[in-house]
Design a protein around this motif. Structure first.
Motif, PDB file in Angstrom:
ATOM      1  N   PRO A 119       0.795  -1.230   0.000  1.00 13.14           N
ATOM      2  CA  PRO A 119       0.000   0.000   0.000  1.00 13.14           C
ATOM      3  C   PRO A 119       0.825   1.277   0.000  1.00 13.14           C
ATOM      4  CG  PRO A 119      -0.022  -0.978   2.175  1.00 13.14           C
ATOM      5  CD  PRO A 119       0.718  -1.935   1.289  1.00 13.14           C
ATOM      6  N   THR A 120       2.055   1.254  -0.477  1.00  9.41           N
ATOM      7  CA  THR A 120       2.837   2.491  -0.534  1.00  9.41           C
ATOM      8  C   THR A 120       2.308   3.552  -1.504  1.00  9.41           C
ATOM      9  OG1 THR A 120       4.378   1.334  -2.005  1.00  9.41           O
ATOM     10  CG2 THR A 120       4.984   1.544   0.307  1.00  9.41           C
ATOM     11  N   PRO A 121       1.670   3.300  -2.658  1.00  8.81           N
ATOM     12  CA  PRO A 121       1.344   2.000  -3.254  1.00  8.81           C
ATOM     13  C   PRO A 121       2.408   1.563  -4.272  1.00  8.81           C
ATOM     14  CG  PRO A 121       0.127   3.723  -4.383  1.00  8.81           C
ATOM     15  CD  PRO A 121       0.992   4.418  -3.358  1.00  8.81           C
ATOM     16  N   ALA A 122       2.544   0.260  -4.435  1.00  9.64           N
ATOM     17  CA  ALA A 122       3.472  -0.300  -5.412  1.00  9.64           C
ATOM     18  C   ALA A 122       3.035  -1.716  -5.748  1.00  9.64           C
ATOM     19  CB  ALA A 122       4.894  -0.306  -4.865  1.00  9.64           C
ATOM     20  N   ILE A 123       3.455  -2.186  -6.909  1.00  7.63           N
ATOM     21  CA  ILE A 123       3.158  -3.538  -7.366  1.00  7.63           C
ATOM     22  C   ILE A 123       4.295  -4.464  -6.958  1.00  7.63           C
ATOM     23  CG2 ILE A 123       2.915  -5.008  -9.410  1.00  7.63           C
ATOM     24  CD1 ILE A 123       0.410  -3.470  -8.835  1.00  7.63           C
ATOM     25  N   VAL A 124       3.941  -5.666  -6.526  1.00 10.50           N
ATOM     26  CA  VAL A 124       4.922  -6.698  -6.200  1.00 10.50           C
ATOM     27  C   VAL A 124       4.854  -7.755  -7.296  1.00 10.50           C
ATOM     28  CG1 VAL A 124       5.633  -8.442  -4.536  1.00 10.50           C
ATOM     29  CG2 VAL A 124       4.692  -6.255  -3.737  1.00 10.50           C
ATOM     30  N   ALA A 125       6.005  -8.049  -7.883  1.00  4.95           N
ATOM     31  CA  ALA A 125       6.037  -9.005  -8.997  1.00  4.95           C
ATOM     32  C   ALA A 125       7.297  -9.851  -8.915  1.00  4.95           C
ATOM     33  CB  ALA A 125       5.985  -8.261 -10.340  1.00  4.95           C
ATOM     34  N   PRO A 126       7.238 -11.082  -9.406  1.00 14.36           N
ATOM     35  CA  PRO A 126       8.385 -11.983  -9.316  1.00 14.36           C
ATOM     36  C   PRO A 126       9.455 -11.670 -10.362  1.00 14.36           C
ATOM     37  CG  PRO A 126       6.604 -13.057 -10.492  1.00 14.36           C
ATOM     38  CD  PRO A 126       6.064 -11.735 -10.043  1.00 14.36           C
ATOM     39  N   ILE A 127      10.695 -11.954  -9.994  1.00 17.88           N
ATOM     40  CA  ILE A 127      11.792 -11.836 -10.952  1.00 17.88           C
ATOM     41  C   ILE A 127      12.872 -12.829 -10.561  1.00 17.88           C
ATOM     42  CG2 ILE A 127      12.971  -9.979  -9.687  1.00 17.88           C
ATOM     43  CD1 ILE A 127      13.694  -8.790 -12.471  1.00 17.88           C
ATOM     44  N   GLU A 128      13.480 -13.453 -11.555  1.00 20.97           N
ATOM     45  CA  GLU A 128      14.534 -14.433 -11.315  1.00 20.97           C
ATOM     46  C   GLU A 128      15.740 -14.105 -12.194  1.00 20.97           C
ATOM     47  OE1 GLU A 128      10.486 -15.870 -10.962  1.00 20.97           O
ATOM     48  OE2 GLU A 128      11.557 -16.033 -12.872  1.00 20.97           O
ATOM     49  N   PHE A 129      16.917 -14.316 -11.631  1.00 18.90           N
ATOM     50  CA  PHE A 129      18.170 -14.139 -12.364  1.00 18.90           C
ATOM     51  C   PHE A 129      18.910 -15.476 -12.369  1.00 18.90           C
ATOM     52  CE2 PHE A 129      17.142 -10.083 -10.346  1.00 18.90           C
ATOM     53  CZ  PHE A 129      17.197  -9.211 -11.420  1.00 18.90           C
ATOM     54  N   THR A 130      19.221 -15.996 -13.536  1.00 17.98           N
ATOM     55  CA  THR A 130      19.888 -17.289 -13.651  1.00 17.98           C
ATOM     56  C   THR A 130      21.226 -17.113 -14.371  1.00 17.98           C
ATOM     57  OG1 THR A 130      17.755 -18.430 -13.741  1.00 17.98           O
ATOM     58  CG2 THR A 130      19.680 -19.649 -14.511  1.00 17.98           C
TER      59      THR A 130
END
Length: 488
Positions: free
Chosen positions: A428-439
């Protein structure tokens, strides 16, 4: 191509340049060299690029014959969906997982990013006018984005961004965040464009514009439609007008019609003539024929030259999707009189519709992976950026492939329909939370100063989460699984 006074007429585009010897056309891509039309810029071939030392992006190695399994079960991929974040920045990523791939030690760094700098690029397949460029787009009455430049057969919207999330009022930020969250998680959202249309969009679904489902996107602009179907009209009708808000096509004037020997009809079009058979701005944008505001296609015709047109002349008018069409014959006063569409023309109209792809709404999440993300991978964040630039590190989002923009930082886009269901959250800051991966390779990870002490074997992570398998998907099958869930 024709020759006149040592000039060559180039037919590579509608401009139809006459090119003098030793000169190039208007595009600077074609030239007249000793009476021959030649391409100026090189035609790049893969074998040639390799032999000359050029860089080629490697393809993923094929895995041999298909085993018959629907899903690729070669290995496990730990995604960042539900993994947690690194806030306040300096903490190592929640999962730094090691595994062997073809005998090579690999590491996947998994985290959920908190994105204040994020948004959605929305592609809506339709010819209908949704709103003027730069017009404000609203959700629940609050500004959440704007219309941007339209593309071939689609209207484009840019939603979200740090300004709407943080610079407006509290309600604007909250509504923007909720709108992005719903769109990215595959839920329908109603958007209203200032002085424009109301549209309900949902990723992978047909848009609903002003209460009506959009069925198909255009086969091409009016000129392209003429070019594609001219042969089907040449001996069956005297004139064809393909109505289009951007480029309306007229068969008898168009190069396609000229090459078929079409007779001049004396038709006079409204709007601005571009090149032969191509007219701009024949009407205002709207939700009528071909994305114009006309419901009667004859409104875009100024008349017929009595020295050229003739009594009984036939004319087909059709939209770029084939949804609207009408057939006319000119009477003794050269006025078009509507008649029943002949059967020998009906197939061509149906062919236009057949070649139109289904209209969809496409949602691409776009974000800048900055502070907390990179610090969670390495204590020297700029090295991660450089590793991504050098293609030593592969970036994914929920296991789905992403497009990383060139230039500074790690700015990426991902098609949300390729990601697992409900991959996105919010704070609620507001901001979006989304996944990210580094391989990347384990030795490359150590070289960039990664949190090597936090690396854990894949088997250990799988065992620990045996009762919570939601963030573990079969390697290579994430996109298929996500797509199947969305369809279900």
């Amino acid at each position: 191509m024709t020759e006149s006074d040592n000039k060559i007429r180039c037919d590579a585009c509608p401009v139809l340049c006459y090119i003098r010897p030793g000169m190039t056309g208007a595009c600077d891509r074609y030239a007249n060299r000793d009476g021959q039309l030649v391409r100026v810029d090189p035609h790049v071939l893969l074998d040639r690029a390799v032999s000359e030392g050029g860089k080629v992006v490697p393809f993923v190695e094929a895995e041999g014959a298909w085993s018959g399994d629907i899903l690729n079960t070669r290995g496990l991929l730990v995604t960042a969906v539900g993994a947690g974040t690194t806030y306040p920045d300096y903490k190592p990523a929640p999962f730094i997982v090691s595994s062997k791939v073809d005998g090579v030690d690999m590491v996947t760094v998994v985290t959920e990013g908190i994105y204040s700098y994020c948004g959605v690029k929305l592609k809506i397949d339709t010819d209908r006018h949704l709103g003027a460029e730069c017009a404000i787009v609203r959700a629940q009455g609050e500004p959440v984005g704007h219309m941007t430049t339209g593309e071939y057969g689609s209207q484009m919207l840019s939603l979200g961004g740090v300004n709407h999330l943080t610079h407006g009022g509290k309600k604007e930020g909250r509504v923007t965040c909720n709108t992005l969250l719903d769109l990215c998680n595959g839920k329908p959202v109603e958007l209203v464009v200032d002085d424009g249309a109301s549209v309900i969009v949902q990723a992978g679904k047909a848009p609903i514009i002003d209460g009506k489902f959009e069925q198909r996107m255009r086969v091409g602009c009016g000129s392209a439609t003429i070019g594609m179907f001219a042969k089907q009209w040449g001996d069956k009708v005297d004139e064809v007008v393909v109505v289009d808000d951007h480029i309306t096509g007229v068969l008898s004037e168009h190069q396609a019609g000229k090459l078929l020997g079409m007779r001049d009809t004396g038709i006079k079009m409204k709007g601005r003539r571009s090149t032969p058979g191509r007219y701009f701005h024949v009407a205002e944008p709207g939700t009528g024929w071909g994305g114009t505001n006309v419901s009667d296609p004859l409104d875009i015709i100024a008349g017929f030259n009595p020295k050229v047109a003739w009594n009984g002349m036939t004319m087909l008018m059709v939209s770029t999707t084939g949804e609207q069409h009408a057939f006319y014959r000119l009477d003794e006063n050269l006025r078009p009189v509507e008649a029943e569409l002949p059967e020998n023309l009906r197939q061509s109209v149906e062919r236009i519709s057949e070649n139109c792809e289904p209209a969809l709404s496409s949602v691409l999440f776009m974000a800048g992976a900055g502070g907390s993300l990179r610090a969670g991978v390495t204590e020297n964040p700029v090295r991660l950026t450089r590793s991504v630039r050098q293609a030593l590190t592969t970036v994914t989002a929920g296991g789905a492939p992403v497009t990383v923009w060139p230039g500074g930082g790690i700015t990426f886009m991902v098609d949300v329909t390729l990601m697992p269901e409900n991959s996105f959250g919010y704070v609620p800051t507001p901001a979006i939370v989304a996944p990210i991966e580094f391989t990347l390779r384990l030795d490359d990870y150590a070289a960039l100063g990664g949190h090597v002490d936090e690396v854990r074997p894949l088997e250990e992570v799988v065992a620990q989460h045996a009762e919570r398998p939601n963030n573990i998907f079969t390697g290579g099958a994430v996109s298929r699984v996500a797509g199947a869930r969305r369809k279900a």
